[in-house]
Design a protein around this motif. Structure first.
Motif, short mmCIF file in Angstrom:
data_model
loop_
_atom_site.label_atom_id
_atom_site.label_comp_id
_atom_site.label_asym_id
_atom_site.label_seq_id
_atom_site.Cartn_x
_atom_site.Cartn_y
_atom_site.Cartn_z
N ASP A 98 -46.29 89.61 34.57
CA ASP A 98 -44.95 89.53 35.16
C ASP A 98 -45.02 89.36 36.67
OD1 ASP A 98 -43.87 89.86 32.66
OD2 ASP A 98 -43.48 92.01 32.89
N TYR A 99 -45.97 90.04 37.28
CA TYR A 99 -46.15 89.90 38.72
C TYR A 99 -46.50 88.46 39.08
CZ TYR A 99 -49.00 89.57 42.95
OH TYR A 99 -49.54 89.15 44.13
N GLY A 100 -47.40 87.87 38.30
CA GLY A 100 -47.79 86.48 38.56
C GLY A 100 -46.63 85.52 38.45
N GLU A 101 -45.79 85.72 37.47
CA GLU A 101 -44.63 84.86 37.27
C GLU A 101 -43.62 85.03 38.40
OE1 GLU A 101 -42.16 82.05 35.59
OE2 GLU A 101 -44.20 82.58 34.98
N PHE A 102 -43.40 86.27 38.81
CA PHE A 102 -42.40 86.55 39.84
C PHE A 102 -42.88 86.12 41.22
CE2 PHE A 102 -40.77 89.36 43.15
CZ PHE A 102 -39.40 89.26 42.98
N PHE A 176 -44.61 67.57 31.01
CA PHE A 176 -45.52 66.65 31.68
C PHE A 176 -45.59 66.92 33.18
CE2 PHE A 176 -44.14 64.60 27.82
CZ PHE A 176 -45.31 64.11 27.28
N HIS A 177 -45.46 68.19 33.54
CA HIS A 177 -45.53 68.59 34.95
C HIS A 177 -46.65 69.61 35.15
CE1 HIS A 177 -41.08 67.40 35.98
NE2 HIS A 177 -41.86 66.37 35.68
N SER A 178 -47.81 69.34 34.58
CA SER A 178 -48.91 70.29 34.64
C SER A 178 -49.67 70.24 35.97
CB SER A 178 -49.89 70.04 33.49
OG SER A 178 -50.96 70.96 33.53
N PHE A 179 -49.79 69.05 36.55
CA PHE A 179 -50.64 68.87 37.74
C PHE A 179 -49.81 68.58 38.98
CE2 PHE A 179 -52.89 66.26 40.76
CZ PHE A 179 -54.12 66.87 40.86
N PRO A 180 -49.99 69.43 40.03
CA PRO A 180 -50.76 70.67 40.08
C PRO A 180 -49.88 71.86 39.69
CG PRO A 180 -49.99 70.14 42.26
CD PRO A 180 -49.49 69.04 41.36
N SER A 181 -50.38 73.07 39.88
CA SER A 181 -49.62 74.27 39.55
C SER A 181 -48.76 74.69 40.73
CB SER A 181 -50.58 75.42 39.18
OG SER A 181 -49.88 76.64 39.13
N GLY A 182 -47.44 74.65 40.55
CA GLY A 182 -46.54 75.04 41.62
C GLY A 182 -46.70 76.50 41.99
N HIS A 183 -46.86 77.38 40.98
CA HIS A 183 -47.05 78.80 41.25
C HIS A 183 -48.33 79.04 42.06
CE1 HIS A 183 -43.82 79.51 38.44
NE2 HIS A 183 -43.93 80.82 38.59
N ALA A 184 -49.41 78.36 41.66
CA ALA A 184 -50.68 78.54 42.37
C ALA A 184 -50.59 78.04 43.80
CB ALA A 184 -51.80 77.81 41.62
N VAL A 185 -49.97 76.89 43.99
CA VAL A 185 -49.86 76.29 45.32
C VAL A 185 -49.05 77.18 46.25
CG1 VAL A 185 -48.76 74.43 46.62
CG2 VAL A 185 -50.25 73.88 44.70
N PRO A 214 -50.84 84.62 40.55
CA PRO A 214 -49.78 83.80 39.96
C PRO A 214 -50.30 82.51 39.32
CG PRO A 214 -49.06 84.68 42.05
CD PRO A 214 -50.50 85.01 41.94
N GLY A 215 -51.26 81.86 39.97
CA GLY A 215 -51.83 80.65 39.39
C GLY A 215 -52.60 80.94 38.12
N ILE A 216 -53.35 82.04 38.12
CA ILE A 216 -54.12 82.42 36.94
C ILE A 216 -53.18 82.79 35.79
CG2 ILE A 216 -55.75 84.11 36.02
CD1 ILE A 216 -56.94 84.30 38.84
N SER A 217 -52.05 83.42 36.13
CA SER A 217 -51.10 83.81 35.08
C SER A 217 -50.54 82.59 34.36
CB SER A 217 -49.95 84.62 35.69
OG SER A 217 -49.09 83.81 36.46
N ARG A 218 -50.46 81.48 35.06
CA ARG A 218 -49.97 80.25 34.44
C ARG A 218 -51.02 79.65 33.50
NH1 ARG A 218 -44.83 79.58 34.37
NH2 ARG A 218 -44.75 77.38 34.96
#
Length: 287
Positions: A98-102, A176-185, A214-218
């Motif tokens: 949940d922390y990663g998502e938030f 189809f929006h996998s690359f890149p990860s918005g949360h990770a960026v 957050p990126g890992i959570s995705r």
């Protein structure tokens, strides 16, 4: 992402309005000039980060080639790594997911960046102001870039079960929006910019770890492949470093004292080392 940028703009405008009313012993035009100067540097910093590849020379292109080669190796194992990570999702505490998502949500990063800048402006703390400018400029720069790349590349997410090699450019479907990860960026951009304010490697490591979750959570949720995550982290680091260098020429005070600042300006160099061995792939960034 456009909604997040609108929130950022409104927050910065609010910062200016409040700055005029705060610390009434100072002339309002002083803070107005500071705000105008900072706002201009935010956009100039974004432009600076986008145009750096046009100034690369042979060494930089060789380093970029090494990064591409390393990413390609990670890409070849995307299916296996995704299957392994997703299979262990339930063993991860719910609060951590949940922390990663938030925390990785772009709008919260925008709010936090604008908040740091506002505090620096209100308190007339130039170091904090500069940190806020770095955060806002870097977050906006990487946020826009990742949004464009998602649309142009059109890579299928792991959860779509279409495979790691499926690409459908300009497809508006989020599958189809996998690359890149918005949360990770967005999360790691903020963490990396904040981590630069501290000297202790342990503090830096803690901040970077918090920014990577957050990126890992995705990955756990099947929203991105491992190579998406790797590229996202590199985009974050490269953007923050680029804008930080640009701001070195615009502000006198930094997160370290003057002597360290001068040494930083003189010796600051970024290099990439790609190490490939038997069963080992390593990508090291030195700065």
């Amino acid at each position: 992402m456009l909604k997040s940028l609108s929130i950022l703009f409104l927050l910065l405008c609010s910062a200016f309005t409040l700055a005029q009313d705060s610390l009434s012993n100072d002339p309002p035009e002083t803070k107005w000039n500071a705000f105008k100067y900072d706002f201009a540097n935010i956009f100039k910093g974004m432009g600076h980060s986008y145009t750096r590849p046009f100034h690369w020379q042979g060494k930089q292109w060789m380093q970029f080639g090494g990064f591409v080669a390393g990413t390609a190796l990670v890409y070849t194992a995307d299916y296996e790594t995704s299957r392994f990570i997703r299979a262990n999702r339930e063993s991860v505490p719910t609060w951590l997911r949940d922390y990663g998502e938030f925390y990785g949500s772009p709008q919260y990063q925008m709010i936090a960046a604008a908040g740091v800048y506002s505090i620096g402006l209100f308190t007339e703390n130039e170091k904090l102001r500069r940190t806020g400018v770095l955060l806002v400029s870097s977050t906006a720069s990487t946020g826009l870039l990742q949004q464009v790349l998602k649309t142009v590349v059109g890579r299928a997410r792991p959860e779509s079960n279409l495979g790691k090699d499926t690409f459908d450019p300009f497809n508006s479907n989020r599958r189809f929006h996998s690359f890149p990860s918005g949360h990770a960026v967005t999360a790691f951009t903020a963490a990396y910019a904040v981590g630069k304010q501290f000297k202790s490697p342990w503090v830096k490591a803690g901040i970077y770890t918090a920014g990577a979750i957050p990126g890992i959570s995705r990955l756990w949720d099947g929203q991105h492949w491992l190579s998406d995550f790797v590229v996202s982290i590199v985009i974050s680091v490269a953007t923050v470093e680029s804008i930080d260098r640009f701001l070195d020429r615009k502000y006198d005070n930094k997160y370290n004292d003057e002597a360290e600042r001068q040494a930083h300006l003189k010796d600051k160099k970024t290099s990439w080392d790609l190490n490939i061995g038997a069963g080992t792939i390593g990508l090291a960034l030195r700065f």
